[in-house]
Design an enzyme around this catalytic site. Sequence first.
Site, PDB file in Angstrom:
ATOM      1  N   LYS A 205     -59.842 -32.549 -36.151  1.00  0.00           N
ATOM      2  CA  LYS A 205     -60.170 -33.103 -37.468  1.00  0.00           C
ATOM      3  C   LYS A 205     -58.865 -33.569 -38.114  1.00  0.00           C
ATOM      4  O   LYS A 205     -58.134 -32.773 -38.701  1.00  0.00           O
ATOM      5  CB  LYS A 205     -60.849 -32.055 -38.353  1.00  0.00           C
ATOM      6  CG  LYS A 205     -61.539 -32.676 -39.576  1.00  0.00           C
ATOM      7  CD  LYS A 205     -62.032 -31.626 -40.555  1.00  0.00           C
ATOM      8  CE  LYS A 205     -60.992 -31.314 -41.602  1.00  0.00           C
ATOM      9  NZ  LYS A 205     -60.610 -32.476 -42.456  1.00  0.00           N
ATOM     10  N   GLU A 286     -48.965 -23.840 -40.344  1.00  0.00           N
ATOM     11  CA  GLU A 286     -47.681 -24.286 -40.892  1.00  0.00           C
ATOM     12  C   GLU A 286     -47.990 -24.868 -42.258  1.00  0.00           C
ATOM     13  O   GLU A 286     -48.725 -25.840 -42.379  1.00  0.00           O
ATOM     14  CB  GLU A 286     -47.059 -25.323 -39.955  1.00  0.00           C
ATOM     15  CG  GLU A 286     -45.551 -25.497 -40.167  1.00  0.00           C
ATOM     16  CD  GLU A 286     -45.222 -26.425 -41.310  1.00  0.00           C
ATOM     17  OE1 GLU A 286     -45.007 -25.903 -42.435  1.00  0.00           O
ATOM     18  OE2 GLU A 286     -45.196 -27.633 -41.113  1.00  0.00           O
ATOM     19  N   CYS A 320     -42.460 -31.229 -44.864  1.00  0.00           N
ATOM     20  CA  CYS A 320     -42.368 -29.822 -45.261  1.00  0.00           C
ATOM     21  C   CYS A 320     -40.934 -29.326 -45.143  1.00  0.00           C
ATOM     22  O   CYS A 320     -40.554 -28.341 -45.771  1.00  0.00           O
ATOM     23  CB  CYS A 320     -43.316 -28.964 -44.426  1.00  0.00           C
ATOM     24  SG  CYS A 320     -43.137 -29.195 -42.660  1.00  0.00           S
ATOM     25  N   GLU A 416     -43.524 -26.957 -54.359  1.00  0.00           N
ATOM     26  CA  GLU A 416     -43.410 -28.039 -53.389  1.00  0.00           C
ATOM     27  C   GLU A 416     -43.969 -29.330 -53.988  1.00  0.00           C
ATOM     28  O   GLU A 416     -45.160 -29.418 -54.286  1.00  0.00           O
ATOM     29  CB  GLU A 416     -44.149 -27.693 -52.097  1.00  0.00           C
ATOM     30  CG  GLU A 416     -43.903 -28.707 -50.997  1.00  0.00           C
ATOM     31  CD  GLU A 416     -44.544 -28.335 -49.678  1.00  0.00           C
ATOM     32  OE1 GLU A 416     -43.948 -28.628 -48.628  1.00  0.00           O
ATOM     33  OE2 GLU A 416     -45.642 -27.752 -49.685  1.00  0.00           O
TER      34      GLU A 416
END
Length: 515
Positions: A205, A286, A320, A416
């Site tokens: 997906k 992650e 990231c 973030e």
Amino acid sequence: MVQPYKHEPFSNFKEEDNKRDYITGLKTVESYLGQDYDLLIDGERIATDEKIVSYNPSNKEEVIGRVSKANQDLAEKALVAAVEAFKTWRKVKPETRADVLFKAAAIIRRRKHEFSALLTKEAGKPWNEADADTAEAIDFLEFYARQALALKDGVPVQSRPNEFNRYDYIPLGVGIIISPWNFPLAIMAGTTVAAIVSGNTVLLKPASTTPVVAAKFVEVMEQAGLPKGVLNFVPGSGAEVGDYLVDHKDTRFISFTGSRDVGLRIFERASKLNEGQIWLKRVIAEMGGKDTIVVDSEADLELAAQSIVASAFGFSGQKCSAGSRAVVVEDVYDQVLNRVVELTGKLSLGNPEDQNINMGPVIDQSAFNKIMNYIEIGKEEGKLVAGGEGDSSKGYFIQPTVIADLDPKSRIMQEEIFGPVVGFSKAKDFDHALEIANNTEYGLTGAVITTNRRKIQQARENFHVGNLYFNRNCTGAIVGYQPFGGFNMSGTDSKAGGPDYLLLHMQAKTTSEMY
């Protein structure tokens, strides 16, 4: 004997041949813009009325493609197919499974500039960033194929007289691969093939903003000889299809790359026992980072400034691993900040189809709005010294932005942002800088710029991140060279491109035979 792994080289676009081939790749991609792509379930292509429409983030009116959208009924069909295919795929020799990956790597290598051009169009990646993404995808295919061959005979254990013991690795079962948009080829391909070469079957997906490159990759895996049902392509809504698959009793593991909040939600849902389920689901996740570059007073200050700019603004900060925090010892703070502002002002922002552009767009309107909101927060929390403006009239463009004099606990330094924004905080000394570097809930990457060997060792011991770099930027891990993955809220401590990554997709079995 397993042949040694060699990193796929990056293309040098100063060479006319590479430049010409990339432009040809862009023309190839333009020739199939706007096409429809089907689901793939048990080897059968299925078109649905409802589509995920992929747009060019540099030119939001340009349609990259329309990808059929799965619903729960089709997700169930795919899961049944994967369960059935697992019965045979798990028994296929590792050499045969690895061979599929080697063939897929060869196909992508031949079409390297086409895939990179598609990343430029669909994800807004400048040439070098797109080329690195494609190279990493090839690396994952090559590296995991070799790792599978290295693990095929298990590991030796002791046997007593009249006894023969074996310790082998066997696959887990059906896995759900939920891949991100920021590395829509490399991470999507890497997480998918790690599961497959280990003997599992999967449902892929992909991210809804970059589904076309995933559809093209699925075609490559078919061409490489992957049997039907081993890889099922089911783009769809996270709320409708994602949750259903994560919850399903036949799901054995979930491999997820994405945000902290979604990762925690998957982790929680996967922990619940559903009727008919006979295992604890494994989650490989992650989940992002808030990554710091520490600059010591004993540092090459030009290297420090260059490293900060490269880490913060590569792919518009949409990594990231992006260095979104600069913590600089006060003795050299002003020098480093001023040089970063100067370098930032030289960056060019625009459509990444132009080879000379340093920075392209952010991925979509939602990301644009979120990042611009953070910039407004940054103006309140610190001092805006570069950038700060955005334009979403044609594409989603945000200037590279530097915010100085921030409290280490400020939102800009803690949350973030996933965009071209870097915050600066001042540290009293190196000890204080490391203390600030460790003060987030994440632990993915970090960098330390210093010429002092004692401080390098101090950081090696005390800077708590999964990937720590000295005297370089904090992005750009290479498969097999810098296995990638972090601590704390950055995920489940997995190391993509590392020597033990495939083991996360397998389970150990001991057999003992008496003579």
